[in-house]
Write a protein that holds these residues in place. Structure first.
Motif, short mmCIF file in Angstrom:
data_model
loop_
_atom_site.label_atom_id
_atom_site.label_comp_id
_atom_site.label_asym_id
_atom_site.label_seq_id
_atom_site.Cartn_x
_atom_site.Cartn_y
_atom_site.Cartn_z
N ARG A 16 60.39 -89.74 -99.49
CA ARG A 16 61.36 -89.81 -98.78
C ARG A 16 61.07 -88.77 -98.42
N SER A 17 61.44 -87.44 -100.06
CA SER A 17 61.40 -86.12 -99.81
C SER A 17 59.60 -85.55 -99.13
N VAL A 18 58.65 -85.79 -99.50
CA VAL A 18 56.97 -85.91 -99.44
C VAL A 18 57.30 -85.91 -98.07
N ALA A 19 57.35 -86.90 -97.79
CA ALA A 19 57.29 -87.71 -96.28
C ALA A 19 58.28 -86.56 -95.05
N ARG A 20 59.27 -86.35 -95.45
CA ARG A 20 59.70 -84.99 -94.56
C ARG A 20 59.72 -83.72 -94.71
N GLN A 21 59.28 -83.23 -95.90
CA GLN A 21 57.55 -82.21 -95.56
C GLN A 21 56.52 -82.40 -94.93
N ALA A 22 56.00 -83.80 -94.96
CA ALA A 22 55.17 -83.84 -93.99
C ALA A 22 55.01 -83.72 -92.43
N ASN A 23 56.14 -84.51 -91.97
CA ASN A 23 56.46 -83.98 -90.82
C ASN A 23 57.09 -82.63 -90.47
N GLU A 24 57.27 -82.41 -91.11
CA GLU A 24 57.62 -80.74 -90.83
C GLU A 24 56.31 -80.02 -90.37
N VAL A 25 55.09 -80.60 -91.35
CA VAL A 25 53.83 -79.67 -91.29
C VAL A 25 53.22 -80.28 -89.90
N LEU A 26 53.29 -82.51 -89.84
CA LEU A 26 53.11 -82.30 -88.47
C LEU A 26 53.66 -82.57 -86.89
N ASN A 27 54.98 -81.87 -87.31
CA ASN A 27 55.03 -80.91 -85.94
C ASN A 27 55.38 -80.03 -85.03
N GLN A 28 54.00 -78.64 -86.31
CA GLN A 28 53.06 -77.92 -86.30
C GLN A 28 52.21 -77.96 -85.38
N MET A 29 51.37 -79.40 -85.73
CA MET A 29 49.75 -79.30 -85.22
C MET A 29 50.04 -80.50 -84.16
N ASN A 30 48.45 -80.54 -83.79
CA ASN A 30 48.80 -81.97 -82.56
C ASN A 30 47.38 -83.18 -83.08
N ILE A 31 48.00 -83.48 -84.24
CA ILE A 31 47.36 -84.10 -84.43
C ILE A 31 48.35 -85.83 -84.26
N LYS A 32 48.06 -86.84 -84.52
CA LYS A 32 49.05 -88.18 -84.77
C LYS A 32 48.22 -89.48 -85.12
N PRO A 33 47.57 -88.82 -86.96
CA PRO A 33 47.38 -89.82 -88.59
C PRO A 33 47.24 -91.02 -88.04
N TYR A 34 46.51 -92.01 -88.83
CA TYR A 34 47.38 -93.03 -89.07
C TYR A 34 47.81 -93.21 -90.29
N ILE A 35 49.18 -94.13 -91.42
CA ILE A 35 49.39 -93.45 -92.28
C ILE A 35 49.87 -94.55 -92.85
N ILE A 36 48.91 -94.80 -94.02
CA ILE A 36 49.16 -95.59 -95.18
C ILE A 36 49.87 -95.51 -96.14
N HIS A 37 50.68 -96.41 -97.18
CA HIS A 37 50.82 -95.79 -98.09
C HIS A 37 50.09 -96.45 -99.88
N GLY A 38 50.91 -96.19 -100.70
CA GLY A 38 50.20 -97.17 -102.24
C GLY A 38 51.48 -96.86 -102.64
N SER A 39 52.60 -96.53 -102.39
CA SER A 39 54.15 -96.84 -103.54
C SER A 39 54.54 -98.26 -104.14
N LYS A 40 54.71 -98.83 -105.22
CA LYS A 40 55.56 -99.95 -105.14
C LYS A 40 57.26 -99.06 -105.76
N GLY A 41 58.06 -99.70 -104.75
CA GLY A 41 59.29 -99.45 -105.71
C GLY A 41 60.03 -99.28 -104.10
N ILE A 42 61.19 -99.89 -104.47
CA ILE A 42 62.34 -100.13 -103.10
C ILE A 42 63.41 -98.80 -104.02
N GLU A 43 63.43 -97.84 -102.37
CA GLU A 43 65.01 -96.92 -102.78
C GLU A 43 66.12 -96.68 -103.31
N LYS A 44 66.27 -96.28 -104.40
CA LYS A 44 67.80 -96.66 -104.74
C LYS A 44 68.66 -96.27 -103.35
#
Length: 338
Positions: A86-114
């Motif tokens: 969540r914290s990394v995604a939030r940071q990435a979203n702040e960066v993406l807000n400043q860029m004119n791109i719309k990437p595909y998103i994929i993850h490989g993390s295996k867990g459930i958020e507490k």
């Protein structure tokens, strides 16, 4: 076609997936919050804390600045520990807000958020604005990073609610030793990938106590049964749990000493305290946090998960491993089909 891909997270699995993408001809930028790790990847082309005796291609570049890593990318792979997603995604979203791109998103993390009990695709959906992403997918399956480093044959699944996106990532990752299937059951793929770590903890504990193959087979089989029960309660397809991200991932994680969850369970079985095990591992043990989330979910949803409950009791110092096994074996007889 060459794509620009940012890999956010430089652990064992993240760095090996980045290596595959470079080998497949793509431009890959690896991001890590550790400046020391970034320097090692860029100068020595090694990642010694996570992957021993492996040299990464010089074309693979690492960054400590996320803005540089995300500049102009077509795809973003999130592969940080689940509790940090969540914290990394939030940071990435702040960066993406400043860029004119719309990437595909994929993850490989295996867990459930507490706390929230969110799967990682749900975390990404909540934190990455819709205007900043084309879609969200997951890559999962029986895939020890150490085996991929040895170019062992590996099969995984790319899953998404949007099948063209799953097929997009299938093409990006697939090569002669890394085969990718597609699946539209993202719920089942994520739940299977997360909860198999709980079964790996139990399997390691059995070996630590000296139990043999019969016990391990029993644990894995009944483990799949309770993972499937929880997944189906969320709308997952039960067939998913007999596939790569279910049974396949349980088999490799619950039998391999390369699995940090198995190694953690092994030490618990030998009588070590959890705090000492965590300190000794020096890396995130996903099964511990996931066990807590799965245990709480099972109570909320009325899903019987005796193995998960037994491991929860051990982790929380309520039972010894031996007592937990004895209690499981003393449960009232029942039909296997329930």
């Amino acid at each position: 076609m060459t794509e620009k891909i940012a890999v956010l997270g430089a652990g064992s699995w993240g760095s090996m997936l980045a290596d595959i993408l470079v080998e497949n001809g793509h431009e890959v930028r690896v991001w890590s919050k550790s400046k020391e790790q970034v320097d090692e990847l860029n100068t020595k082309h090694t990642n010694s804390h996570y992957i021993k005796d492996f040299t990464f291609p010089t074309k693979m570049k690492a960054y400590a600045d996320m803005s540089e890593a995300l500049d102009g990318v077509d795809d973003i792979l999130f592969i940080v520990p689940s509790q940090a997603t969540r914290s990394v995604a939030r940071q990435a979203n702040e960066v993406l807000n400043q860029m004119n791109i719309k990437p595909y998103i994929i993850h490989g993390s295996k867990g459930i958020e507490k706390g929230s009990y969110d799967r990682m695709s749900q975390v990404l959906q909540e934190e990455i604005d819709e205007k900043n992403r084309k879609s969200i997918s997951v890559i999962s399956g029986p895939s020890q990073a150490e085996d991929v480093a040895r170019r062992d044959i590996t099969l995984v699944t790319a899953a998404s609610d949007d099948m063209p996106s799953a097929e997009h990532f299938q093409k990006l990752f697939m090569n002669d030793y890394f085969r990718v299937y597609t699946n539209n059951d993202i719920i089942g793929v994520e739940i299977g990938g997360a909860l198999k770590n709980i079964i790996a903890l139990g399997a390691g504990a059995l070996v630590g106590l000296g139990y043999g193959d019969n016990a391990k087979a029993a644990l894995m089989t009944r483990g799949i049964a309770e993972i499937s029960r929880l997944g189906v309660s969320f709308g997952a397809d039960p067939l998913t749990f007999s596939g790569l991200s279910g049974l396949g991932d349980v088999i490799v994680t619950a039998t391999s000493s390369d699995s940090r969850n198995w190694r953690a369970g092994y030490q618990l079985g030998q009588g070590k305290k959890l705090d000492d095990v965590v300190k000794d591992m020096g890396m995130v043990i996903e099964g511990i946090a996931t066990n807590q989330a799965a245990y709480e979910l099972s109570k909320q949803r009325g899903v019987e998960m005796p193995i998960t409950s037994a491991i929860h009791a051990v982790i929380n110092d309520e039972e010894t491993v031996s007592d937990a096994i004895s209690n499981l074996m003393a449960r009232e007889g029942r039909s296997e089909q329930v």
